[in-house]
Design a protein around this motif. Structure first.
Motif, PDB file in Angstrom:
ATOM      1  N   PRO A 100       0.797  -1.234   0.000  1.00  0.00           N
ATOM      2  CA  PRO A 100       0.000   0.000   0.000  1.00  0.00           C
ATOM      3  C   PRO A 100       0.828   1.282   0.000  1.00  0.00           C
ATOM      4  CG  PRO A 100      -0.854  -1.571   1.609  1.00  0.00           C
ATOM      5  CD  PRO A 100       0.443  -2.119   1.116  1.00  0.00           C
ATOM      6  N   MET A 101       1.922   1.296   0.781  1.00  0.00           N
ATOM      7  CA  MET A 101       2.760   2.483   0.864  1.00  0.00           C
ATOM      8  C   MET A 101       4.026   2.293   0.022  1.00  0.00           C
ATOM      9  SD  MET A 101       1.319   4.877   2.661  1.00  0.00           S
ATOM     10  CE  MET A 101       2.579   5.955   3.361  1.00  0.00           C
ATOM     11  N   ARG A 201      10.072  12.670   3.440  1.00  0.00           N
ATOM     12  CA  ARG A 201       9.272  13.454   2.494  1.00  0.00           C
ATOM     13  C   ARG A 201       7.950  12.761   2.198  1.00  0.00           C
ATOM     14  NH1 ARG A 201      13.110  13.632  -2.295  1.00  0.00           N
ATOM     15  NH2 ARG A 201      11.214  14.263  -3.367  1.00  0.00           N
ATOM     16  N   ILE A 202       7.991  11.445   2.039  1.00  0.00           N
ATOM     17  CA  ILE A 202       6.761  10.692   1.797  1.00  0.00           C
ATOM     18  C   ILE A 202       5.852  10.775   3.021  1.00  0.00           C
ATOM     19  CG2 ILE A 202       5.799   8.407   1.326  1.00  0.00           C
ATOM     20  CD1 ILE A 202       8.506   7.774  -0.099  1.00  0.00           C
ATOM     21  N   ALA A 203       6.459  10.601   4.206  1.00  0.00           N
ATOM     22  CA  ALA A 203       5.683  10.597   5.444  1.00  0.00           C
ATOM     23  C   ALA A 203       5.028  11.946   5.717  1.00  0.00           C
ATOM     24  CB  ALA A 203       6.577  10.199   6.614  1.00  0.00           C
ATOM     25  N   ALA A 204       5.567  13.019   5.144  1.00  0.00           N
ATOM     26  CA  ALA A 204       4.982  14.348   5.341  1.00  0.00           C
ATOM     27  C   ALA A 204       3.683  14.530   4.557  1.00  0.00           C
ATOM     28  CB  ALA A 204       5.987  15.424   4.938  1.00  0.00           C
ATOM     29  N   GLN A 205       3.423  13.655   3.581  1.00  0.00           N
ATOM     30  CA  GLN A 205       2.192  13.726   2.804  1.00  0.00           C
ATOM     31  C   GLN A 205       1.073  13.034   3.592  1.00  0.00           C
ATOM     32  OE1 GLN A 205       2.974  15.597   0.081  1.00  0.00           O
ATOM     33  NE2 GLN A 205       5.051  15.343   0.890  1.00  0.00           N
ATOM     34  N   ASP A 206      -0.146  13.194   3.120  1.00  0.00           N
ATOM     35  CA  ASP A 206      -1.259  12.483   3.747  1.00  0.00           C
ATOM     36  C   ASP A 206      -1.172  11.003   3.387  1.00  0.00           C
ATOM     37  OD1 ASP A 206      -3.827  11.955   4.964  1.00  0.00           O
ATOM     38  OD2 ASP A 206      -4.592  11.820   2.924  1.00  0.00           O
ATOM     39  N   PRO A 207      -1.115  10.101   4.365  1.00  0.00           N
ATOM     40  CA  PRO A 207      -0.935   8.671   4.060  1.00  0.00           C
ATOM     41  C   PRO A 207      -2.004   8.095   3.130  1.00  0.00           C
ATOM     42  CG  PRO A 207      -0.564   9.074   6.388  1.00  0.00           C
ATOM     43  CD  PRO A 207      -1.105  10.356   5.810  1.00  0.00           C
ATOM     44  N   LEU A 208      -3.258   8.455   3.341  1.00  0.00           N
ATOM     45  CA  LEU A 208      -4.313   7.921   2.475  1.00  0.00           C
ATOM     46  C   LEU A 208      -4.151   8.427   1.053  1.00  0.00           C
ATOM     47  CD1 LEU A 208      -6.872   6.260   2.137  1.00  0.00           C
ATOM     48  CD2 LEU A 208      -8.207   8.296   2.779  1.00  0.00           C
ATOM     49  N   VAL A 210      -1.352   9.250  -0.383  1.00  0.00           N
ATOM     50  CA  VAL A 210      -0.205   8.534  -0.954  1.00  0.00           C
ATOM     51  C   VAL A 210      -0.626   7.142  -1.405  1.00  0.00           C
ATOM     52  CG1 VAL A 210       2.046   7.513  -0.431  1.00  0.00           C
ATOM     53  CG2 VAL A 210       1.530   9.835   0.311  1.00  0.00           C
ATOM     54  N   ARG A 211      -1.345   6.420  -0.551  1.00  0.00           N
ATOM     55  CA  ARG A 211      -1.767   5.060  -0.886  1.00  0.00           C
ATOM     56  C   ARG A 211      -2.640   5.045  -2.131  1.00  0.00           C
ATOM     57  NH1 ARG A 211      -4.324   2.163   4.262  1.00  0.00           N
ATOM     58  NH2 ARG A 211      -4.707   0.627   2.613  1.00  0.00           N
ATOM     59  N   ILE A 212      -3.614   5.948  -2.190  1.00  0.00           N
ATOM     60  CA  ILE A 212      -4.528   5.963  -3.329  1.00  0.00           C
ATOM     61  C   ILE A 212      -3.807   6.416  -4.596  1.00  0.00           C
ATOM     62  CG2 ILE A 212      -6.564   7.118  -4.284  1.00  0.00           C
ATOM     63  CD1 ILE A 212      -7.864   6.900  -1.561  1.00  0.00           C
ATOM     64  N   THR A 213      -2.911   7.392  -4.468  1.00  0.00           N
ATOM     65  CA  THR A 213      -2.154   7.847  -5.635  1.00  0.00           C
ATOM     66  C   THR A 213      -1.295   6.725  -6.196  1.00  0.00           C
ATOM     67  OG1 THR A 213      -2.120  10.132  -4.837  1.00  0.00           O
ATOM     68  CG2 THR A 213      -0.468   9.527  -6.487  1.00  0.00           C
ATOM     69  N   LYS A 214      -0.653   5.947  -5.322  1.00  0.00           N
ATOM     70  CA  LYS A 214       0.151   4.818  -5.798  1.00  0.00           C
ATOM     71  C   LYS A 214      -0.716   3.824  -6.559  1.00  0.00           C
ATOM     72  CE  LYS A 214       3.153   1.010  -4.417  1.00  0.00           C
ATOM     73  NZ  LYS A 214       4.006   0.361  -3.400  1.00  0.00           N
ATOM     74  N   GLY A 233     -12.916  11.239  -5.525  1.00  0.00           N
ATOM     75  CA  GLY A 233     -14.159  11.316  -4.766  1.00  0.00           C
ATOM     76  C   GLY A 233     -13.974  10.829  -3.341  1.00  0.00           C
ATOM     77  N   ILE A 234     -13.197   9.768  -3.177  1.00  0.00           N
ATOM     78  CA  ILE A 234     -12.906   9.257  -1.831  1.00  0.00           C
ATOM     79  C   ILE A 234     -12.110  10.284  -1.038  1.00  0.00           C
ATOM     80  CG2 ILE A 234     -11.615   7.499  -0.559  1.00  0.00           C
ATOM     81  CD1 ILE A 234     -12.287   5.562  -2.876  1.00  0.00           C
ATOM     82  N   LEU A 235     -11.079  10.841  -1.652  1.00  0.00           N
ATOM     83  CA  LEU A 235     -10.209  11.783  -0.954  1.00  0.00           C
ATOM     84  C   LEU A 235     -10.923  13.096  -0.640  1.00  0.00           C
ATOM     85  CD1 LEU A 235      -6.870  11.134  -2.860  1.00  0.00           C
ATOM     86  CD2 LEU A 235      -7.413  10.500  -0.500  1.00  0.00           C
TER      87      LEU A 235
END
Length: 277
Positions: A100-101, A201-208, A210-214, A233-235
């Protein structure tokens, strides 16, 4: 703070360190230059099982100045058709790629064969000047069947991929950087710090987000743009979106207020000077 998910003593071929937002895995079979054997594959599956349930950033590195010299040739020599059809290495590398991450591969020294294919499964690859990355499988009478035959051309383009897969080219760090197979080169003493800086830098983003973008990034072409719209729509309904955007607006308003205050302060001495005249 949640209890640690990993018991480091449960691993024999990996050194595992868990932090709040990331897990560091070091391939640790230095006596065979971190060759990937069945036990290491099984232990990587155990890592993935935890990260699928409790998503965190994953950093993968190798012990003693080597990432991984490849699959364990002693075991590979004895494998037959049924073993190939099981996809022993390809299955774990696909699983790592789908975590996921994001996954960061910190490469040093030899990164060959299965070791290279493990690196290709990562989202980010950084290295040292001593990196040697390639796929010598055809020289051993087999093919790079754990991801290189299709991931590599997506990463470096067809001509370079064919040079590596068909002609046995092993890329040194500077060429790997030039073809974007790695994105940064650091001294060995600074490699893990650089990996953690990238993880920060990754951790500074919103985790959800990041997961959805990946997930959206790796979706097949025919899934776009519908998958982008559904994911957005989810975000758009997430609390983090409201909180982060409000914080951005608040910072912008504060900067504007500070700027106006500074301008007002600058005008006062000038006004006082005019009055004295």
């Amino acid at each position: 703070m949640a209890a640690p998910a990993f018991d480091p003593s449960a691993f024999g071929t990996l050194l595992v360190e868990e932090r709040e937002d990331r897990v560091v895995v070091v391939l640790n079979r230095p006596e065979v230059r971190n060759a990937i054997d069945q036990q290491m594959v099984d232990e990587l599956h155990a890592v993935c099982a935890q990260l699928e349930q409790h998503p965190k950033i994953l950093i993968i590195a190798g012990a003693d100045g080597v990432f991984a010299s490849g699959a364990d040739i002693g075991q590979l020599r004895e494998r037959r058709r049924d073993d190939a059809l099981q996809g022993i290495n390809s299955t774990i590398f696909v699983r790592i790629a789908k975590l996921p991450m994001p996954v960061i591969a910190a490469l040093d020294g030899f990164c060959l064969g299965g070791g290279a294919e493990l690196a290709y499964a990562a989202d980010f690859r950084i290295g040292t000047p001593s990196v040697r990355i390639g796929n010598p499988e055809t020289g051993l009478g087999i093919l790079a069947a754990a991801g290189a035959s299709w991931r590599l051309k997506e990463l470096v383009g067809e001509p370079v991929a064919k040079d590596m897969l068909l002609a046995g080219a092993v890329l040194r760090a500077e060429r790997a950087l030039a073809v974007n197979l790695i994105t940064e080169i650091h001294d060995p003493s600074e490699l893990m710090a650089a990996a953690h800086k990238l993880a920060d830098r990754i951790a500074a983003q919103d985790p959800l987000a990041v997961r959805i973008t990946k997930s959206v990034f790796h979706a097949p072409a025919e899934a776009h743009p519908l998958i982008d719209q559904l994911a957005q729509g989810i975000l758009f309904e997430s609390q983090a979106k409201f909180d982060r955007m409000q914080a951005f607006l608040d910072r912008k308003a504060d900067k504007k207020t500070d700027k106006n205050s500074d301008q007002h302060s600058d005008r006062k001495p000038a006004e006082e000077s005019e009055k004295k005249k």
